[in-house]
Every structure is written in C-alpha cells, then in structure tokens.
Design a protein around this motif. Structure first.
Motif, PDB file in Angstrom:
ATOM      1  N   ILE A 277       0.779  -1.044   0.187  1.00 12.28           N
ATOM      2  CA  ILE A 277       0.035  -0.111   0.130  1.00 12.28           C
ATOM      3  C   ILE A 277       0.816   1.164  -0.027  1.00 12.28           C
ATOM      4  O   ILE A 277       1.941   1.393   0.771  1.00 12.28           O
ATOM      5  CB  ILE A 277      -1.076  -0.134   1.321  1.00 12.28           C
ATOM      6  CG1 ILE A 277      -1.867  -1.244   1.115  1.00 12.28           C
ATOM      7  CG2 ILE A 277      -1.706   1.238   1.242  1.00 12.28           C
ATOM      8  CD1 ILE A 277      -2.496  -1.520   2.557  1.00 12.28           C
ATOM      9  N   TYR A 278       0.464   2.161  -0.973  1.00 13.06           N
ATOM     10  CA  TYR A 278       1.317   3.448  -0.935  1.00 13.06           C
ATOM     11  C   TYR A 278       0.378   4.467  -0.629  1.00 13.06           C
ATOM     12  O   TYR A 278      -0.859   4.658  -0.978  1.00 13.06           O
ATOM     13  CB  TYR A 278       1.854   3.527  -2.475  1.00 13.06           C
ATOM     14  CG  TYR A 278       3.115   2.561  -2.615  1.00 13.06           C
ATOM     15  CD1 TYR A 278       4.254   2.966  -2.375  1.00 13.06           C
ATOM     16  CD2 TYR A 278       2.889   1.231  -3.204  1.00 13.06           C
ATOM     17  CE1 TYR A 278       5.196   2.177  -2.834  1.00 13.06           C
ATOM     18  CE2 TYR A 278       3.879   0.437  -3.532  1.00 13.06           C
ATOM     19  CZ  TYR A 278       4.960   0.821  -3.316  1.00 13.06           C
ATOM     20  OH  TYR A 278       6.278   0.182  -3.439  1.00 13.06           O
ATOM     21  N   TYR A 279       0.974   5.605  -0.454  1.00  9.80           N
ATOM     22  CA  TYR A 279       0.402   6.902  -0.122  1.00  9.80           C
ATOM     23  C   TYR A 279       0.925   8.055  -0.970  1.00  9.80           C
ATOM     24  O   TYR A 279       2.242   8.309  -0.845  1.00  9.80           O
ATOM     25  CB  TYR A 279       0.381   7.352   1.317  1.00  9.80           C
ATOM     26  CG  TYR A 279      -0.320   6.041   1.991  1.00  9.80           C
ATOM     27  CD1 TYR A 279      -1.843   5.916   2.415  1.00  9.80           C
ATOM     28  CD2 TYR A 279       0.683   5.102   2.544  1.00  9.80           C
ATOM     29  CE1 TYR A 279      -2.256   4.792   3.031  1.00  9.80           C
ATOM     30  CE2 TYR A 279       0.116   3.974   3.222  1.00  9.80           C
ATOM     31  CZ  TYR A 279      -1.286   3.927   3.574  1.00  9.80           C
ATOM     32  OH  TYR A 279      -1.679   2.976   4.091  1.00  9.80           O
ATOM     33  N   THR A 280       0.115   8.974  -1.288  1.00  7.32           N
ATOM     34  CA  THR A 280       0.865  10.341  -1.982  1.00  7.32           C
ATOM     35  C   THR A 280      -0.211  11.216  -2.271  1.00  7.32           C
ATOM     36  O   THR A 280      -1.250  11.159  -2.114  1.00  7.32           O
ATOM     37  CB  THR A 280       1.460   9.900  -3.302  1.00  7.32           C
ATOM     38  OG1 THR A 280       2.348  10.814  -3.852  1.00  7.32           O
ATOM     39  CG2 THR A 280       0.271   9.503  -4.619  1.00  7.32           C
ATOM     40  N   ALA A 281       0.123  12.406  -2.592  1.00  5.06           N
ATOM     41  CA  ALA A 281      -0.666  13.482  -3.047  1.00  5.06           C
ATOM     42  C   ALA A 281       0.141  14.756  -3.757  1.00  5.06           C
ATOM     43  O   ALA A 281       1.124  14.480  -3.972  1.00  5.06           O
ATOM     44  CB  ALA A 281      -1.048  14.170  -1.432  1.00  5.06           C
ATOM     45  N   ASP A 282      -0.592  15.569  -4.403  1.00  9.93           N
ATOM     46  CA  ASP A 282      -0.482  16.653  -5.009  1.00  9.93           C
ATOM     47  C   ASP A 282       0.468  16.815  -6.395  1.00  9.93           C
ATOM     48  O   ASP A 282       1.567  17.213  -6.339  1.00  9.93           O
ATOM     49  CB  ASP A 282       0.393  17.539  -3.777  1.00  9.93           C
ATOM     50  CG  ASP A 282      -0.452  18.034  -2.634  1.00  9.93           C
ATOM     51  OD1 ASP A 282      -1.687  18.281  -2.998  1.00  9.93           O
ATOM     52  OD2 ASP A 282      -0.266  17.832  -1.701  1.00  9.93           O
ATOM     53  N   THR A 283       0.127  15.621  -7.089  1.00  6.85           N
ATOM     54  CA  THR A 283       1.170  15.541  -8.360  1.00  6.85           C
ATOM     55  C   THR A 283       0.659  16.796  -9.116  1.00  6.85           C
ATOM     56  O   THR A 283       1.618  17.251  -9.949  1.00  6.85           O
ATOM     57  CB  THR A 283       0.895  14.224  -9.024  1.00  6.85           C
ATOM     58  OG1 THR A 283      -0.927  14.272  -9.343  1.00  6.85           O
ATOM     59  CG2 THR A 283       1.002  12.976  -8.478  1.00  6.85           C
TER      60      THR A 283
ATOM     61  N   ASP B 196       2.695  15.221   6.116  1.00  4.18           N
ATOM     62  CA  ASP B 196       2.491  15.263   4.725  1.00  4.18           C
ATOM     63  C   ASP B 196       2.892  14.305   3.627  1.00  4.18           C
ATOM     64  O   ASP B 196       4.250  13.916   3.864  1.00  4.18           O
ATOM     65  CB  ASP B 196       2.981  16.848   4.280  1.00  4.18           C
ATOM     66  CG  ASP B 196       2.746  17.380   2.887  1.00  4.18           C
ATOM     67  OD1 ASP B 196       2.156  16.636   2.048  1.00  4.18           O
ATOM     68  OD2 ASP B 196       2.989  18.429   2.530  1.00  4.18           O
ATOM     69  N   VAL B 197       1.992  13.751   3.019  1.00  3.93           N
ATOM     70  CA  VAL B 197       2.573  12.616   1.909  1.00  3.93           C
ATOM     71  C   VAL B 197       2.628  13.237   0.618  1.00  3.93           C
ATOM     72  O   VAL B 197       2.809  12.247  -0.402  1.00  3.93           O
ATOM     73  CB  VAL B 197       1.629  11.583   1.814  1.00  3.93           C
ATOM     74  CG1 VAL B 197       1.889  10.549   3.314  1.00  3.93           C
ATOM     75  CG2 VAL B 197       0.339  11.447   1.717  1.00  3.93           C
TER      76      VAL B 197
ATOM     77  N   TRP C 236       8.572  13.433  -0.602  1.00  7.07           N
ATOM     78  CA  TRP C 236       8.951  12.054  -0.717  1.00  7.07           C
ATOM     79  C   TRP C 236       9.483  11.764  -2.342  1.00  7.07           C
ATOM     80  O   TRP C 236       9.368  11.021  -3.032  1.00  7.07           O
ATOM     81  CB  TRP C 236       7.881  11.331  -0.564  1.00  7.07           C
ATOM     82  CG  TRP C 236       7.333  11.650   0.953  1.00  7.07           C
ATOM     83  CD1 TRP C 236       6.334  12.417   1.191  1.00  7.07           C
ATOM     84  CD2 TRP C 236       7.746  10.699   1.929  1.00  7.07           C
ATOM     85  NE1 TRP C 236       6.065  12.300   2.682  1.00  7.07           N
ATOM     86  CE2 TRP C 236       6.905  11.347   2.884  1.00  7.07           C
ATOM     87  CE3 TRP C 236       8.854  10.004   2.300  1.00  7.07           C
ATOM     88  CZ2 TRP C 236       7.219  10.782   4.376  1.00  7.07           C
ATOM     89  CZ3 TRP C 236       8.926   9.487   3.483  1.00  7.07           C
ATOM     90  CH2 TRP C 236       8.127   9.955   4.596  1.00  7.07           C
ATOM     91  N   ASP C 237      10.374  12.781  -2.767  1.00  4.46           N
ATOM     92  CA  ASP C 237      11.234  12.657  -3.886  1.00  4.46           C
ATOM     93  C   ASP C 237      10.177  12.276  -5.014  1.00  4.46           C
ATOM     94  O   ASP C 237      10.563  11.594  -6.018  1.00  4.46           O
ATOM     95  CB  ASP C 237      12.274  11.516  -3.707  1.00  4.46           C
ATOM     96  CG  ASP C 237      13.432  11.537  -5.088  1.00  4.46           C
ATOM     97  OD1 ASP C 237      13.797  12.493  -5.393  1.00  4.46           O
ATOM     98  OD2 ASP C 237      13.900  10.203  -5.437  1.00  4.46           O
ATOM     99  N   TYR C 238       9.212  12.934  -5.111  1.00  6.98           N
ATOM    100  CA  TYR C 238       8.213  12.984  -6.438  1.00  6.98           C
ATOM    101  C   TYR C 238       7.803  11.505  -6.645  1.00  6.98           C
ATOM    102  O   TYR C 238       7.533  10.864  -7.769  1.00  6.98           O
ATOM    103  CB  TYR C 238       8.772  13.651  -7.592  1.00  6.98           C
ATOM    104  CG  TYR C 238       8.955  14.986  -7.386  1.00  6.98           C
ATOM    105  CD1 TYR C 238       8.088  15.779  -7.263  1.00  6.98           C
ATOM    106  CD2 TYR C 238      10.243  15.554  -6.612  1.00  6.98           C
ATOM    107  CE1 TYR C 238       8.143  17.298  -7.173  1.00  6.98           C
ATOM    108  CE2 TYR C 238      10.283  16.819  -6.432  1.00  6.98           C
ATOM    109  CZ  TYR C 238       9.179  17.730  -6.484  1.00  6.98           C
ATOM    110  OH  TYR C 238       9.496  18.966  -6.392  1.00  6.98           O
TER     111      TYR C 238
ATOM    112  N   GLU D   7       8.064   3.594   5.286  1.00  7.74           N
ATOM    113  CA  GLU D   7       8.983   4.909   5.160  1.00  7.74           C
ATOM    114  C   GLU D   7       8.396   5.863   5.907  1.00  7.74           C
ATOM    115  O   GLU D   7       9.274   6.722   6.377  1.00  7.74           O
ATOM    116  CB  GLU D   7       9.004   5.312   3.575  1.00  7.74           C
ATOM    117  CG  GLU D   7       9.593   4.238   2.685  1.00  7.74           C
ATOM    118  CD  GLU D   7       9.430   4.458   1.322  1.00  7.74           C
ATOM    119  OE1 GLU D   7      10.251   4.997   0.497  1.00  7.74           O
ATOM    120  OE2 GLU D   7       8.110   4.413   0.653  1.00  7.74           O
ATOM    121  N   ILE D   8       7.072   5.956   6.090  1.00  8.41           N
ATOM    122  CA  ILE D   8       6.468   7.070   6.831  1.00  8.41           C
ATOM    123  C   ILE D   8       6.938   6.853   8.381  1.00  8.41           C
ATOM    124  O   ILE D   8       7.270   8.100   8.918  1.00  8.41           O
ATOM    125  CB  ILE D   8       5.037   7.361   6.705  1.00  8.41           C
ATOM    126  CG1 ILE D   8       4.481   7.661   5.124  1.00  8.41           C
ATOM    127  CG2 ILE D   8       4.325   8.003   7.870  1.00  8.41           C
ATOM    128  CD1 ILE D   8       3.175   7.345   4.838  1.00  8.41           C
TER     129      ILE D   8
END
Length: 182
Positions: A3-9, A142-143, A148-150, A157-158
C-alpha cells in the motif's frame, strides 16, 4: 501487495513548477518523471491512496495520465479534484477515508488536521495540500510528492521518517495528564 500513499501531483498544472519550485524544466518533464518514479515503485497489483490534487485541466488528459500509473488507485478529494473525482480509473473516490494497514489505523485527508480519530490510540493522519510547508507532528505527516522525492511512499517509510524526527514511541512512555487551559 504493498500500500502506498501520495498527494499533490498537480498533473497538467502549468503554474506548479514555480509555486513549488519543482526541479523540472517543463511540465512535460515533471509529468514523465513523476510517472516514471511512480511506476518504478508501484506494481500493478499494489494499492495507492491518492490524497488529493491529482490533475487540473481536461478530464481526458487526466484520465490518460491516470491510466499510465500502476496500481489500484483510490482518491481522497483535494481542492483541485472537482473534474477528476468520477474518472473510471479510481477504485474509489471520497472526501475522507479511514483504513487499516496491518495493526495500524490511518485517517486520510487532503487537508492537515490538528486532531483526528483515534489519535490518542496511535492512529496515523496522512495528508497533502500543504506542499511541504507543515512540519510533521505526532503521527501526522504530509505525503505530497514534493516531500518524498516525487513518488508514492509506504507506511514503513513514513514510520521511519517520523521515528527519525522523534515522533514515534511517545505513546509507550508514561501518559501525561491533560488539563484544560480554561
């Protein structure tokens, strides 16, 4: 499955290079590099929780980009996601989510909050929107990709970053008495 998490591309957002001071010479370079990094980490059967601000512009362009990204993708709405909420590439689309990953409980929002469900029981709060302007606190971080290196990140990791900041393990210490200030 991971499972991964991200935002704001902010795909298709021409002004984001300057707003965030992103290290790319053009929008096309940024988009291709984010897609490359995403797909280098995320496999097709992995799950990605996207915490808002996926893309601006046409829904056709957003759908084409979404289709290029590996993983089973879930959207938590951001302030720029009005047009992309109903794209067929999302497994789910909602304003807020609460999930379990193993023994961990996570509250997923686009916006940072000062408190969230089960904070006192060790729940995590993941968010976007702030573009790296807010420091992590407690178990809240903030993810957004610029932090997080894009690329999307895992809970491991979090946790490693929060532990490095001294923000994990506090709940194992003797509980403090909370007294109202009024």
């Amino acid at each position: 499955m991971t499972i991964y998490y991200t935002a704001d591309t902010h795909f298709r957002h021409y002004g984001i290079l300057d707003i965030d001071n992103r290290p790319f010479s053009s929008l096309e370079e940024m988009e291709n590099e984010i897609i490359r990094r995403w797909n280098r980490h995320v496999r097709p059967r992995d799950t990605v929780w996207f915490l808002g601000d996926f893309a601006l512009g046409s829904t056709k362009a957003a759908a084409e980009i979404l289709a290029r990204l590996n993983g089973r993708k879930h959207l938590v709405w951001g302030n720029h996601d009005g047009k992309v909420r109903k794209l067929p590439g999302w497994e789910s689309s909602q304003p807020y989510a609460e999930i379990r990953e193993g023994d961990d409980f996570l509250c997923l929002h686009h916006y940072a909050q000062r408190t969230w469900r089960d904070l006192q029981r060790g729940a995590f709060h993941l968010f976007g929107h702030s573009h790296g302007w807010l420091m992590p606190q407690c178990r809240s971080i903030d993810v957004g990709i610029m932090c997080w290196d894009y690329r999307p990140v895992t809970l491991a990791e979090i946790k490693k970053r929060l532990a490095g900041l001294g923000l994990l393990g506090r709940e194992e210490k003797e509980p403090r008495t909370v007294r109202p200030i009024w």
